[in-house]
Enzyme design. Sequence first.
Site, short mmCIF file in Angstrom:
data_model
loop_
_atom_site.label_atom_id
_atom_site.label_comp_id
_atom_site.label_asym_id
_atom_site.label_seq_id
_atom_site.Cartn_x
_atom_site.Cartn_y
_atom_site.Cartn_z
N ASN A 236 0.74 -0.93 0.33
CA ASN A 236 0.24 -0.11 0.23
C ASN A 236 1.22 0.57 -0.17
O ASN A 236 1.92 1.55 0.08
CB ASN A 236 -1.51 0.27 0.85
CG ASN A 236 -0.12 -0.12 2.41
OD1 ASN A 236 0.48 0.56 2.91
ND2 ASN A 236 -0.21 -1.03 3.55
N PHE B 167 -5.53 3.80 14.69
CA PHE B 167 -5.11 4.56 13.65
C PHE B 167 -6.76 4.72 12.71
O PHE B 167 -7.52 3.39 12.92
CB PHE B 167 -4.30 5.19 12.53
CG PHE B 167 -3.46 6.83 13.21
CD1 PHE B 167 -2.18 6.25 14.48
CD2 PHE B 167 -3.37 7.12 12.09
CE1 PHE B 167 -1.41 6.71 14.47
CE2 PHE B 167 -2.38 8.79 13.07
CZ PHE B 167 -1.06 8.09 14.14
N LYS C 208 -14.50 1.63 15.56
CA LYS C 208 -12.97 0.88 15.69
C LYS C 208 -12.47 1.74 16.76
O LYS C 208 -11.99 0.23 17.67
CB LYS C 208 -11.88 2.17 14.55
CG LYS C 208 -12.33 1.39 13.05
CD LYS C 208 -11.52 2.08 12.36
CE LYS C 208 -11.95 1.25 10.67
NZ LYS C 208 -11.35 2.15 9.70
N LYS D 296 8.31 -17.88 -9.79
CA LYS D 296 8.04 -16.77 -10.43
C LYS D 296 6.40 -16.77 -11.45
O LYS D 296 6.27 -17.80 -11.61
CB LYS D 296 8.81 -15.85 -11.70
CG LYS D 296 8.07 -14.88 -12.13
CD LYS D 296 9.52 -14.72 -12.58
CE LYS D 296 9.02 -13.11 -13.58
NZ LYS D 296 9.31 -12.31 -14.89
N ASP E 162 -5.22 -6.15 5.14
CA ASP E 162 -6.33 -6.89 5.56
C ASP E 162 -6.82 -8.29 4.77
O ASP E 162 -7.40 -9.18 5.57
CB ASP E 162 -7.29 -6.65 4.98
CG ASP E 162 -8.16 -5.44 6.08
OD1 ASP E 162 -7.03 -5.00 7.64
OD2 ASP E 162 -8.16 -4.06 6.00
N LYS F 97 -12.43 -2.00 19.12
CA LYS F 97 -10.62 -2.32 19.32
C LYS F 97 -10.32 -1.73 20.73
O LYS F 97 -9.02 -2.17 20.68
CB LYS F 97 -9.78 -1.82 18.32
CG LYS F 97 -10.36 -2.73 17.04
CD LYS F 97 -8.63 -2.18 15.10
CE LYS F 97 -9.81 -2.67 14.13
NZ LYS F 97 -8.67 -2.33 13.19
N1 CTP Z 1 -4.95 -2.56 12.24
C1 CTP Z 1 -4.26 -3.63 12.75
N2 CTP Z 1 -4.39 -4.98 12.03
C2 CTP Z 1 -4.64 -4.98 10.68
C3 CTP Z 1 -5.85 -3.63 10.02
C4 CTP Z 1 -5.62 -2.55 10.27
O1 CTP Z 1 -3.47 -3.51 13.55
N3 CTP Z 1 -4.81 -6.14 10.09
C5 CTP Z 1 -4.62 -1.52 12.53
C6 CTP Z 1 -3.92 -0.09 11.76
O2 CTP Z 1 -2.95 0.21 12.54
C7 CTP Z 1 -5.09 1.01 12.35
C8 CTP Z 1 -6.00 0.31 13.33
O3 CTP Z 1 -6.09 -0.86 13.49
O4 CTP Z 1 -4.46 1.65 13.57
C9 CTP Z 1 -7.34 0.27 11.55
O5 CTP Z 1 -6.51 0.66 10.64
P1 CTP Z 1 -8.08 0.82 8.91
O6 CTP Z 1 -7.09 0.89 8.15
O7 CTP Z 1 -8.14 2.70 9.32
O8 CTP Z 1 -9.17 -0.13 9.63
P2 CTP Z 1 -9.23 -1.19 9.54
O9 CTP Z 1 -9.99 -2.26 10.68
O10 CTP Z 1 -8.68 -2.61 8.86
O11 CTP Z 1 -11.61 -1.62 9.26
P3 CTP Z 1 -11.02 -0.89 7.33
O12 CTP Z 1 -10.93 -2.16 6.54
O13 CTP Z 1 -12.94 -1.85 7.25
O14 CTP Z 1 -11.50 0.46 7.48
#
Ligand code: CTP
Length: 407
Positions: A217, A331, A345, A296, A286, A349
């Site tokens: 990303n 975040f 969130k 490859k 995610d 969390k």
């Molecule tokens: N985070 C995490 N582990 C994951 C995904 C996210 O620890 N697998 C943490 C990120 O570092 C951030 C928070 O969770 O502090 C929120 O991440 P964000 O990408 O905004 O949201 P998600 O929890 O992934 O939810 P969504 O994809 O539905 O927005």
Amino acid sequence: MSGRGEDLDVLQGKKIVLGVCGGIAVYKAVELLRLLTRAGAEVFVVMTENAKQFVTPLTFQTLSRRPVHGELFDLISERDIGHISLAERADLFVIAPATANLIGKVASGIADDLLSTTLMATRAPILFAPAMNVNMWENPIFQGNLQKLGALGCRILEPDTGPLACGAEGKGKFPAPQRIFEEIEGLLHDRDLVGETVLVSAGPTVEKIDPVRFIGNFSSGRMGYALARIARLRGARTILVSGPTCLRPPAGVEFVPVTSAEEMRRAMLDRLVEASVVIMAAAVADYRMAEPFPQKLKKGEAEGLALRLERTADILAEVGKQKGGRFVVGFAAESENLLENARRKLVAKNLDLVAANDINQPGAGFGADTNIITLLSADGGCETLPCLPKETVAGRILDRVAAARRR
Ligand code: CTP
């Protein structure tokens, strides 16, 4: 991260005496002066007679925009310091490079030139950055002097090891000006996080598709690195778990490089026991490949390609479950329904604070130098900050952390 501290106002208006002794590293003290003045410090340069053999006072005078001091008695007639001696006005003395001779003099109470006299007269903190030949560095008389100064509360920045200007190899190399600059910032910063251990995650995670391709990303890591850097400056022991970025780990921070979400999860959970504060600034994938290709991937004849992905673990949710007495910050990067999603969130969390940003706004989010965040706290608080440099945003988040830890 800028890494130069322009965004921090800790040096703004601070009076720093830069003492320069005679050695080849004098030319690097010029770069240090530049870093200090760019960060807003008022720098008063004092050169020894020997230092002037290496670089002329004119160079230091031009860059500090002040006369360079060298003679013991010229201060009395110096108007722009208003008859108050440098020793009394300084917030900090930095001696860079510091020679064995100067350190020996100060340790023995000898004050026979302007630099050694002002050092004797000051109550400001003193930072020595020694640079010399390896045999001089190892000389037990010199080491005894150094220990004496350290025991008296002076800060000694250990020199680097490597090829020395005299042709020898070993310890005694003048540290990079940036390292000295960061040490100075640390000495002048508020230290309201002393006693805390801050565990920060930063950057993207990278999930392998095959041996040469990955799912990643756009996270640059800047927000997390700024948090780690400022937590350290404010006195916290800081552990930075980072996915791959182009950034240099901040000085004094314990650095744990990782690649995938699973590696980041293991590193975060491993270090959690040590932490009193956890800040999850990483952009964690995610999804990862259900089965990465061992070889490859060949394009063959196919017009399209579907990859089968599986969910990764939510690291922050796991941290939230094992939270105990820790202060946990997350975040929330959103492109719609910012506050609603961020609050969800925060609760789901088990967080104390969530920094929410609308990634569609110019000046916010991935890759930018600035960020626009709204801070939502577990007690119902909600504050939207203006568009600010990421280091300033980091400072604001850490203000909340420090206040909560005090309570
Ligand atoms: N985070 C995490 N582990 C994951 C995904 C996210 O620890 N697998 C943490 C990120 O570092 C951030 C928070 O969770 O502090 C929120 O991440 P964000 O990408 O905004 O949201 P998600 O929890 O992934 O939810 P969504 O994809 O539905 O927005």
